[in-house]
Design an enzyme around this catalytic site. Structure first.
Site, mmCIF file in Angstrom:
data_model
loop_
_atom_site.group_PDB
_atom_site.id
_atom_site.type_symbol
_atom_site.label_atom_id
_atom_site.label_comp_id
_atom_site.label_asym_id
_atom_site.label_seq_id
_atom_site.Cartn_x
_atom_site.Cartn_y
_atom_site.Cartn_z
ATOM 1 N N ASP A 148 0.880 -1.167 0.000
ATOM 2 C CA ASP A 148 0.000 0.000 0.000
ATOM 3 C C ASP A 148 0.918 1.217 0.000
ATOM 4 O O ASP A 148 1.420 1.614 1.044
ATOM 5 C CB ASP A 148 -0.894 -0.004 1.239
ATOM 6 N N GLU A 177 -1.228 -1.665 -4.727
ATOM 7 C CA GLU A 177 -2.423 -0.857 -4.935
ATOM 8 C C GLU A 177 -2.143 0.207 -5.983
ATOM 9 O O GLU A 177 -1.107 0.855 -5.962
ATOM 10 C CB GLU A 177 -2.861 -0.192 -3.627
ATOM 11 N N ASP A 230 -2.115 1.277 7.219
ATOM 12 C CA ASP A 230 -1.293 1.019 6.031
ATOM 13 C C ASP A 230 -0.961 -0.472 5.929
ATOM 14 O O ASP A 230 -1.029 -1.056 4.850
ATOM 15 C CB ASP A 230 0.000 1.839 6.072
#
Length: 166
Positions: free
Chosen positions: A7, A67, A140
């Site tokens: 992420d 992501e 996160d």
């Protein structure tokens, strides 16, 4: 199969390593790579790259799931996030990992069944899917684990669609 989920973020890049064994998903390692705004941005990118390369070397995942960027609050944020994503992709590519990218909608849908799920819902489902005894403190890290889970689900579905065994 071992998947590194990422992420990306300039201040905190989440990572999560998820294994599938006997059909069950298991968190191998997870956390956040924290950088400080006092450091130059190139130095922060180097810190993120080095830590991801270290994790890849230690765990030897087959895949990196990252992501993708959909939108950002402003152009400056989008550029910085894109550079962090580039560093993550480079770390994976240099190590020979296969790379998959997923949108936030795909990730939330894979983990919660609802593409507009909130951070709290994602964290709870990640904890449940990985049978973690303690809540994940870092959003996160939870998001990175969700990216890895998304890839496990997607890879499994693609395998089944191609006529693989259950």
């Amino acid at each position: 199969m071992l998947v590194l989920g990422v992420d990306p973020g300039a201040g905190a890049t989440g990572y999560g390593i998820v294994a599938r064994s006997d059909g069950l998903l298991q968190a191998v390692d997870y956390g956040s790579i924290i950088t400080t705004p006092r450091d130059s941005f190139p130095s922060r990118l180097q810190q993120i790259f080095s830590r991801l390369a270290e994790l890849i070397h230690r765990y030897q995942p087959e895949w990196a799931a990252i992501e993708s960027l959909i939108f950002a609050k402003n152009a400056q944020s989008a550029f910085k996030l894109g550079q962090v994503r580039g560093v993550a992709i480079l770390a994976a590519a240099q190590s020979g990992l296969a790379i998959a990218e997923y949108t936030p909608l795909q990730i939330k849908s894979a983990v919660t069944g609802y593409g507009a799920a909130g951070k709290g819902q994602v964290q709870q489902m990640v904890q449940s899917l990985l049978d973690l005894k303690e809540p994940i403190r870092s959003t996160d890290a939870a998001d990175a684990l969700a990216v890895a889970i998304c890839h496990h689900h997607s890879a499994r579905l693609l395998h089944l669609l191609k006529g693989g065994e259950r």
